[in-house]
Design an enzyme around this catalytic site. Structure first.
Site, PDB file in Angstrom:
ATOM      1  N   ASN A 157       0.772  -1.142  -0.039  1.00 34.95           N
ATOM      2  CA  ASN A 157       0.071  -0.230  -0.035  1.00 34.95           C
ATOM      3  C   ASN A 157       0.877   1.339   0.034  1.00 34.95           C
ATOM      4  O   ASN A 157       1.838   1.225   0.687  1.00 34.95           O
ATOM      5  CB  ASN A 157      -1.040   0.140   1.318  1.00 34.95           C
ATOM      6  CG  ASN A 157      -0.582  -0.146   2.548  1.00 34.95           C
ATOM      7  OD1 ASN A 157       0.556  -0.713   2.750  1.00 34.95           O
ATOM      8  ND2 ASN A 157      -1.155   0.582   3.530  1.00 34.95           N
ATOM      9  N   GLU A 175       0.409   5.237   0.551  1.00 34.06           N
ATOM     10  CA  GLU A 175      -0.482   6.523   0.947  1.00 34.06           C
ATOM     11  C   GLU A 175       0.048   7.733   0.156  1.00 34.06           C
ATOM     12  O   GLU A 175       1.130   8.055  -0.151  1.00 34.06           O
ATOM     13  CB  GLU A 175      -0.764   6.231   2.421  1.00 34.06           C
ATOM     14  CG  GLU A 175      -1.153   4.905   2.818  1.00 34.06           C
ATOM     15  CD  GLU A 175      -1.697   4.964   4.292  1.00 34.06           C
ATOM     16  OE1 GLU A 175      -1.207   5.644   5.243  1.00 34.06           O
ATOM     17  OE2 GLU A 175      -2.137   3.875   4.559  1.00 34.06           O
ATOM     18  N   CYS A 232      -4.089   0.711  -2.449  1.00 41.29           N
ATOM     19  CA  CYS A 232      -4.126  -0.889  -1.786  1.00 41.29           C
ATOM     20  C   CYS A 232      -2.916  -1.638  -2.294  1.00 41.29           C
ATOM     21  O   CYS A 232      -2.543  -1.488  -3.546  1.00 41.29           O
ATOM     22  CB  CYS A 232      -5.227  -1.437  -1.848  1.00 41.29           C
ATOM     23  SG  CYS A 232      -6.648  -0.733  -0.946  1.00 41.29           S
ATOM     24  N   GLU A 292      -2.965  -4.832  -2.902  1.00 38.59           N
ATOM     25  CA  GLU A 292      -3.604  -5.675  -3.890  1.00 38.59           C
ATOM     26  C   GLU A 292      -3.472  -5.145  -5.243  1.00 38.59           C
ATOM     27  O   GLU A 292      -3.151  -5.965  -6.286  1.00 38.59           O
ATOM     28  CB  GLU A 292      -4.941  -6.148  -3.587  1.00 38.59           C
ATOM     29  CG  GLU A 292      -4.871  -7.077  -2.065  1.00 38.59           C
ATOM     30  CD  GLU A 292      -5.434  -5.956  -0.870  1.00 38.59           C
ATOM     31  OE1 GLU A 292      -4.647  -4.907  -0.947  1.00 38.59           O
ATOM     32  OE2 GLU A 292      -6.021  -6.466  -0.225  1.00 38.59           O
ATOM     33  N   CYS A 302     -10.233  -5.089   0.419  1.00 38.48           N
ATOM     34  CA  CYS A 302     -11.511  -4.260   0.247  1.00 38.48           C
ATOM     35  C   CYS A 302     -12.148  -4.515  -0.895  1.00 38.48           C
ATOM     36  O   CYS A 302     -11.789  -5.339  -1.785  1.00 38.48           O
ATOM     37  CB  CYS A 302     -10.950  -2.910   0.418  1.00 38.48           C
ATOM     38  SG  CYS A 302     -10.205  -2.203  -1.175  1.00 38.48           S
ATOM     39  N   CYS A 354     -10.392  -3.717  -4.390  1.00 36.56           N
ATOM     40  CA  CYS A 354      -9.441  -4.879  -4.658  1.00 36.56           C
ATOM     41  C   CYS A 354     -10.196  -5.998  -5.105  1.00 36.56           C
ATOM     42  O   CYS A 354      -9.598  -6.627  -6.076  1.00 36.56           O
ATOM     43  CB  CYS A 354      -8.653  -5.216  -3.745  1.00 36.56           C
ATOM     44  SG  CYS A 354      -7.434  -3.434  -3.269  1.00 36.56           S
TER      45      CYS A 354
HETATM   46  N1  THU Z   1      -5.437  -1.409   2.358  1.00 38.04           N
HETATM   47  C1  THU Z   1      -4.795  -2.262   1.437  1.00 38.04           C
HETATM   48  O1  THU Z   1      -3.561  -2.132   1.129  1.00 38.04           O
HETATM   49  N2  THU Z   1      -5.698  -3.022   1.186  1.00 38.04           N
HETATM   50  C2  THU Z   1      -6.791  -3.623   1.553  1.00 38.04           C
HETATM   51  O2  THU Z   1      -7.603  -4.531   0.959  1.00 38.04           O
HETATM   52  C3  THU Z   1      -7.514  -2.653   2.483  1.00 38.04           C
HETATM   53  C4  THU Z   1      -6.643  -1.553   2.984  1.00 38.04           C
HETATM   54  C5  THU Z   1      -4.409  -0.261   2.942  1.00 38.04           C
HETATM   55  C6  THU Z   1      -5.070   1.249   2.269  1.00 38.04           C
HETATM   56  C7  THU Z   1      -4.403   2.138   3.447  1.00 38.04           C
HETATM   57  O3  THU Z   1      -3.086   2.368   3.101  1.00 38.04           O
HETATM   58  C8  THU Z   1      -4.359   1.142   4.815  1.00 38.04           C
HETATM   59  O4  THU Z   1      -4.616  -0.048   4.229  1.00 38.04           O
HETATM   60  C9  THU Z   1      -5.305   1.495   5.596  1.00 38.04           C
HETATM   61  O5  THU Z   1      -6.870   1.408   5.217  1.00 38.04           O
END
Ligand code: THU
Length: 151
Positions: free
Chosen positions: A57, A59, A68, A70, A107, A110
């Site tokens: 991930n 940000e 994310c 994935e 999520c 994804c």
């Molecule tokens: N996140 C993912 O990388 N994958 C997911 O399926 C859910 C959330 C990340 C996004 C963000 O950087 C952090 O987790 C918190 O939501």
């Protein structure tokens, strides 16, 4: 980062490919950029030609601009032009206390992307993620998205 004992025991019981893809997901997690949520996620794709594609991930201060783990892995795979199908995708997460998260279930956004890459290759790939301390292994990403949208 702390991996709990029961996770290690479960890992030992998996086959060679499953263990390898989880370990590379852990490597991917080291490149997570999560200064806002402090929730680090790593994703790894093991391909049929035994290549690995990693994602984590990423940000951003403009929050919706992040992505994310994935989708980072899958878009990297898709844009690289590699033709070998995906065999297994593994996802692992660590929370802000640097402890393995109880859940790293993908999520909704994804899941939609995971589903479509499976449609493109016309064969299912396994999805491995950790849920309440268990290693969950699904035989197809489609299991995560009943009634998926597709053309
Ligand atoms: N996140 C993912 O990388 N994958 C997911 O399926 C859910 C959330 C990340 C996004 C963000 O950087 C952090 O987790 C918190 O939501």
């Amino acid at each position: 980062m702390k991996i709990n004992k029961s996770f290690e025991t479960q890992l030992d019981a998996l086959d060679k490919d499953e263990q390898a893809v989880i370990k590379t997901a852990l490597l991917a997690l080291e490149n997570s950029y999560a200064p806002y949520s402090h929730f680090k996620v790593g994703a790894s794709l093991l391909l049929e030609n035994d290549e690995t594609v990693l994602g984590s991930n990423q940000e951003n201060a403009a929050y919706p601009s992040g992505l994310c783990a994935e989708r980072t892995a899958l878009f990297s795979y898709g844009s690289s032009g590699i033709k070998s199908p995906i065999k297994i995708m593994a996802i692992i997460a660590f929370d802000k206390d640097q402890k393995q998260s109880d859940t790293c279930s993908p999520c909704g956004a994804c899941r939609q992307v995971m589903f479509e890459y499976e449609q493109i290759q016309k064969k299912p790939y396994k999805v491995i993620f950790c849920y309440d301390g268990h290693i969950e292994i699904l035989n197809s990403s489609a299991e995560l998205l009943p009634y998926a949208f597709h053309f």
